[in-house]
Design an enzyme around this catalytic site. Structure first.
Site, PDB file in Angstrom:
ATOM      1  N   PRO A  74       0.789  -1.237   0.000  1.00  0.00           N
ATOM      2  CA  PRO A  74       0.000   0.000   0.000  1.00  0.00           C
ATOM      3  C   PRO A  74       0.816   1.279   0.000  1.00  0.00           C
ATOM      4  CG  PRO A  74       0.039  -0.975   2.180  1.00  0.00           C
ATOM      5  CD  PRO A  74       0.715  -1.953   1.282  1.00  0.00           C
ATOM      6  N   MET A 128     -11.182   1.719  -5.081  1.00  0.00           N
ATOM      7  CA  MET A 128     -11.372   2.709  -6.158  1.00  0.00           C
ATOM      8  C   MET A 128     -12.809   3.221  -6.191  1.00  0.00           C
ATOM      9  SD  MET A 128      -9.200   0.508  -8.974  1.00  0.00           S
ATOM     10  CE  MET A 128     -10.062  -1.006  -8.507  1.00  0.00           C
ATOM     11  N   LYS A 162      -1.786   4.396 -13.927  1.00  0.00           N
ATOM     12  CA  LYS A 162      -3.185   4.417 -14.343  1.00  0.00           C
ATOM     13  C   LYS A 162      -3.970   4.954 -13.157  1.00  0.00           C
ATOM     14  CE  LYS A 162      -4.793   1.080 -16.906  1.00  0.00           C
ATOM     15  NZ  LYS A 162      -4.855   1.797 -18.173  1.00  0.00           N
ATOM     16  N   ASP A 185       3.547   1.684 -11.214  1.00  0.00           N
ATOM     17  CA  ASP A 185       2.279   2.397 -11.111  1.00  0.00           C
ATOM     18  C   ASP A 185       2.479   3.764 -10.464  1.00  0.00           C
ATOM     19  OD1 ASP A 185       0.799   0.434 -12.276  1.00  0.00           O
ATOM     20  OD2 ASP A 185      -0.035  -0.374 -10.421  1.00  0.00           O
TER      21      ASP A 185
END
Length: 490
Positions: A246, A406, A291, A269
């Protein structure tokens, strides 16, 4: 194809300032001087003799520990103790490589320090930093692998604690593997050309060193592996999907760190922290392929193409993903693409954000008094809205803990769908933004307040939403309680 790059990743980081230069000093067969017969001087003498030095000890009297040490002799075949039962004088420094002393007072320490410097001999006076040109670190010994830790004299206890940590990480068999590497080096250099072939061999060797006992494979088998590399064409690279966790670098697995330090190329990422990237091999090419919802992002097809292209060029590629690669990380699509191209791929799991959130809040997601199951659910589809195929009646089951990933932009819609499916308005909810990071924010409250709380927290950072009875009794003293705030403002 445009791949967003951040300044921190354009070039490898420069070396930060160092308090001292770490140097490993060859002392085999060299004459060194130790003045003083104390236990502290004995330890330094033993350390020097372990390196193969001829240790000349100048002391009228020796402690019991020192006498036993000299009587036992040095472990190193070239190490030697020579006791001179007299005080030190300026003539002892001739041809010495190092001079060590344990002095009773400042005056003697200064005299020893000045005499050694005049003779051009590096000097260390024990426990007197102002009279030391070099320092001894705390040592982890897997010789020929040697790790030394220094805190520049500021916190010796901290150095010892670090040493204990490293001791647990390095298997005792590493000594035998390192000795084997020494024995094989010239043979490997004769068989393999510098560059990809030689590096591929040593990377395989390292995998063996951390994965098996040295007695499990013969030298002949290892050399046969080198022979196969020598006759093969440029080897295809491979891709490793690595979970970065995380954000907190201390939550990385040891296997993830090893993959980062073996990589030629790292495709990472946007959510991967700087602290995690700092653990990567300094020479590795780093490319941001982030992304993020609602932002300009690298297309998945482009990421797949890059992995294939680099691997076919013989590179070791790490696809570094936030959390766990196999949880909402598009790992399935990437694995399918690589397998179609015949590229080897493996996966290093990471701590998924839901697990990190549970540990931060002190919550068991499957506490048997409150929940008989746990589900991880995506909060948005390819279109950026809630997926249209979610079973909301099942998700409203009060016996199950649900973690929404998300879901910052769809929090209001989640509340509406769950209440329509029968979930009560007072169901406990937590929201955690930027979990495990320095800017982490937490909120705890009820389902009917969740949308307003989400608007307050914002969606600039990755957000997790947890819904279920397990959060009712959580240790959430640090959480903002939106309901309490609203009541106060009213």
């Amino acid at each position: 194809m445009d791949v967003l790059q951040q300044p921190r990743n354009e070039v490898p980081a420069r070396m930060a300032p160092l308090a001292k230069l770490p140097v490993f000093w060859a002392l085999e067969g060299r004459r060194v001087v130790v003045a003083g017969g104390s236990d502290a001087a004995a330890w330094k003498a033993e350390l020097l003799a372990a390196c193969g030095a001829q240790v000349h000890v100048y002391a009228e009297e020796l402690s019991e520990t020192f006498e036993r040490l000299i009587g036992r002799g040095a472990e190193h075949p070239q190490g030697e103790f020579i006791h001179h039962p007299q005080a030190w004088n300026a003539s002892i420094f001739e041809s010495a490589a190092i001079a060590i002393a344990d002095c009773e007072d400042e005056e003697e320490a200064r005299a020893f320090f000045d005499a050694a410097r005049t003779a051009g001999v590096p000097v260390n006076v024990i426990d007197k930093p102002s009279f030391c040109q070099f320092q001894f670190g705390s040592i982890v010994n897997r010789s020929p692998v040697v790790v030394s830790i220094s805190t520049d004299g500021a916190a010796p206890i901290l150095a010892q604690a670090i040493r204990r940590r490293i001791e647990t990480l390095l298997p005792a068999s590493l000594k035998s593997w390192a000795e084997l590497a020494q024995a094989l080096r010239e043979k490997i250099n004769d068989r393999l050309a510098p560059g990809p072939q030689r590096r591929a061999f040593w990377e395989r060797f390292v995998d063996r060193a951390f994965g098996s006992d040295p007695g499990s494979e013969s030298e002949a088998a290892i050399l046969a592996d080198a022979g196969r590399l020598a006759t093969s064409s440029v080897e295809k690279g491979r891709v490793t999907l690595v979970g970065a966790g995380p954000g907190d670098a201390e939550l990385l697995t040891l296997k993830a760190v090893r993959a980062l330090q073996a990589a030629d190329v790292i495709l990472f990422d946007d959510l991967v922290s700087d602290e995690v990237l700092e653990l990567a091999r300094r020479e590795a090419k780093r490319m941001l392929v982030g992304k993020r919802g609602g932002r300009v992002s690298c297309r998945q097809e482009d990421i797949n193409d890059m992995m294939v292209r680099f691997a076919k060029a013989g590179k070791r590629v790490v696809r570094l993903k936030s959390g766990d690669p196999m949880v909402f990380g598009r790992a399935g699509e990437e694995i399918e693409c690589l397998e179609r191209e015949g590229i080897a791929v493996d996966v290093v799991p990471g701590i998924t954000s839901a697990s990190a959130m549970a540990s931060r809040l002190g919550v068991s997601l499957t506490h048997r008094d409150h929940a008989q199951g746990v589900r991880f659910v995506t909060g948005h589809s390819r279109k950026g809205v809630l997926p249209d195929n979610l079973d909301w009646k099942s998700l409203a089951d009060p016996r199950t803990t649900t973690i929404y990933y998300m879901a910052g932009r769809t929090a209001g819609a989640i509340v509406s769908k769950l209440t329509d499916a029968g979930m009560t308005h007072d169901m406990p909810v937590v929201i955690v933004s930027a979990v495990t990071r320095p800017n982490e924010r937490r909120w705890a409250g009820r389902l009917n307040d969740m949308a307003a709380a989400m608007a307050e927290i914002g969606i600039d950072e990755p957000v997790l939403i947890g819904i279920g009875h397990v959060f009712r009794q959580a240790d959430i003293a640090d959480c903002t309680r939106w309901s309490d705030q609203a009541a106060a403002s009213a």
